[in-house]
Design a protein around this motif. Structure first.
Motif, short mmCIF file in Angstrom:
data_model
loop_
_atom_site.label_atom_id
_atom_site.label_comp_id
_atom_site.label_asym_id
_atom_site.label_seq_id
_atom_site.Cartn_x
_atom_site.Cartn_y
_atom_site.Cartn_z
N ILE A 141 33.64 31.68 35.29
CA ILE A 141 34.42 32.73 35.95
C ILE A 141 35.30 32.03 36.98
O ILE A 141 34.79 31.34 37.86
CB ILE A 141 33.52 33.77 36.66
N CYS A 174 36.60 34.42 32.20
CA CYS A 174 37.35 35.48 32.87
C CYS A 174 38.02 34.94 34.13
O CYS A 174 37.40 34.21 34.90
CB CYS A 174 36.44 36.65 33.23
N TYR A 369 39.59 36.52 29.22
CA TYR A 369 39.81 37.84 29.82
C TYR A 369 40.38 37.68 31.22
O TYR A 369 40.20 36.64 31.87
CB TYR A 369 38.50 38.63 29.90
N ASP A 396 42.56 42.75 26.80
CA ASP A 396 42.02 41.56 27.45
C ASP A 396 42.26 41.54 28.96
O ASP A 396 41.71 40.70 29.66
CB ASP A 396 42.65 40.30 26.83
#
Length: 539
Positions: A141, A174, A369, A396
């Motif tokens: 992340i 992400c 994402y 997305d």
């Protein structure tokens, strides 16, 4: 509000503990409120699983709530870059809390539970800002909080594009990204442009110069000091936040200037105005700030008049425009020359990246994402449109509603698994969370419609009304010119009281009835709905 967290089953990691200003940025809705802080009730019964709290930079909308929420999270370990930690620790110290934020450098990798966290330097309007690369068992992340790509920063410390690219090459699940500048084309200008404009102001100023900006904008304050010294001026600081942040930055080496260049408040009167450069807190027109007091001729050491110049090196935060304009107008009335962004370019540049900055980060990270953060819904939607130009599918770019919890699982798209009920937690004076929507609604009514107080005297022994009710009005009508209306209002109150014969025992019911009847009458007569406050006085 900038509170985010990641979790793996029973391990949680929280990022940022912020505040926003109720009296300033939310003035329209938050009458009298000082701060709005994160609602962390969802985490309070899970604090045994919280492994840590990490800060990305030293702005109040990211660290300003820590002194109010820290103890609610279970006194967890906290980390931040050097200057960020120093600013956050000032707030913890002021509240006499024992917890401290541990400073980390940009080479440090934290291992906290199942997570590893590394820091990438980015440029922003406060030095020592960071993006976080959070490695989880499911993937990486990338927490891309507030930033811009300033390729000529004032402190010479550029964004670490190599490390950003390296994170992208590993594969990012992400990207959480700042999106506040998604409506602006191009790249956000460098802080350097402010120096050119400020130098012109100093060259033309025949008297003292007052300079105001965000107190955390240490690099810009350093720029202003360097220019003032170049023009042979002495420096003075006014405002607690300015004093604290400059002192912290000096100790840590983020600012440098000779101590002899500083002049004490009380010595200003012996220094010619043309030699004075005053750095003053209050760029957002805050009530009671040093600049506000100067503008109202209520400052102990500083007066402004003909020949003096006041430079606003900050744009008003949305909602603060009126407060800033009031201060500017008062300064004009004192005879000062005032420079601000509406009439002069390049007195301020944003710390948030524009479309070019945002797309450069997106291209470097290349996430699967995207979750836009730090902006309003329209900024998020605009970011989605920009991402589409780089080939990202609408699905997305994740735009959950407030309070929705996204779950990432292997092999399937993220989905909302829970919606948390969130509220604005308001700090009003010494009270935290004790002001709610009902109180705010009453304050709004008083501010827009006024207040009417009905005083009903009753005999303590008999519980009966002993005299005609008295009516007091503030902010509703001018009482000296509204005799007939007040007489009619008293009759409405008296009639409401006569409906209850004998000794009145249920005064709560009577108060409600009096209030409703008077409210209907006043609305019919004036078209306004003041706050009605019936008061029963035992005599």
């Amino acid at each position: 509000m900038h509170t985010n967290y990641t979790n793996k089953k029973q391990d949680r990691r929280v990022f940022e503990g912020s505040s926003s200003s109720g009296k300033d940025s939310l003035r329209i809705f938050m009458y009298g409120v000082d701060l709005v802080i994160p609602d962390v009730r969802y985490l309070e019964d899970k604090k045994q699983y919280i492994r840590g709290l990490v800060f990305t930079h030293g702005h109040d909308d990211h660290i300003g709530g820590i002194q109010y929420i820290y103890f609610k999270l279970g006194n967890v370990p906290m980390w931040g870059t050097t200057l960020t930690a120093a600013f956050a620790n000032i707030k913890l110290t002021e509240r006499k809390l024992k917890g401290r934020v541990t400073p980390v450098d940009f080479d440090r990798v934290l291992q906290i539970g199942p997570f590893t966290v590394s820091f990438n330097r980015v440029t922003h309007s406060v030095p020592d800002a960071a993006h976080l690369v959070i490695t989880t068992p499911l993937g990486i992340i990338y927490h891309g909080s507030d930033f811009k790509f300033d390729f000529d920063p004032l402190d010479g410390k550029k964004s670490e594009l190599e490390k950003i690219n390296a994170a992208g090459k590993k594969g990012v699940l992400c990207l959480l990204t700042d999106c506040l500048g998604s409506e602006r084309p191009g790249f956000t200008p460098s802080e350097q442009v402010v120096g050119t404009t400020l130098a012109k102001e100093l060259a033309l100023a025949p008297g003292k110069v007052l300079f105001t900006t965000q107190s955390s904008n240490i690099s810009r304050i350093q720029l202003a000091i360097d220019l003032a010294l170049k023009y042979g001026r002495k420096i003075a600081f006014f405002g607690r936040s300015i004093d604290q942040n400059v002192e912290a930055a000096l100790k840590l080496g983020f600012m440098r200037f000779p101590r002899e260049a500083i002049i004490r408040d009380q010595d200003l009167r012996r220094l010619p105005a043309v030699k004075q450069f005053l750095i003053v807190a209050g760029a957002q027109g805050q009530e009671g700030s040093a600049l506000s007091r100067v503008a109202n001729d209520d400052h102990k050491f500083v007066r402004v008049g003909e020949g003096d110049t006041v430079v606003f090196s900050a744009d008003p935060i949305p909602g603060n425009e009126h407060s800033v304009n009031v201060v500017i107008e008062e300064l004009y009335r004192r005879g000062a020359r005032v420079s601000y962004s509406d009439i002069m370019e390049d007195l301020h540049v944003s710390g948030h990246g524009s479309q070019g900055d945002l797309m450069l980060l997106l291209s470097a990270v290349g996430p699967k994402y995207i979750l836009p953060i730090g902006g309003t819904y329209k900024h998020m939607m605009q970011y989605r449109r920009l991402a589409a130009d780089l080939g990202y599918n609408k699905r997305d770019v994740l735009i959950p509603e407030e309070g929705q919890v996204l779950e990432f699982r292997p092999g399937v798209p993220p989905r909302v698994v829970e919606t948390i009920e969130l509220e604005n937690v308001m700090v009003d004076g010494l009270g935290v969370g004790d002001v709610g929507n009902v109180v705010l609604r009453d304050r709004q009514t008083i501010a827009t419609e006024g207040i009417v107080v009905i005083v009903v005297p009753i005999a303590k022994s008999t519980g009966q009304v002993t005299a005609e009710p008295d009516i007091i009005s503030r902010g509703f009508i001018y009482m000296k010119e509204s005799g007939r209306l007040l007489d009619d209002a008293r009759r409405v109150v008296s009639q409401s009281l006569r409906l209850k014969k004998g000794r009145i025992l249920d005064w709560r019911f009577v108060r409600k009835q009096v209030g409703e009847n008077l409210e209907m009458f006043l609305f019919k007569e004036t078209g306004r709905r003041p706050l009605i406050v019936p008061v029963i006085v035992e005599v």
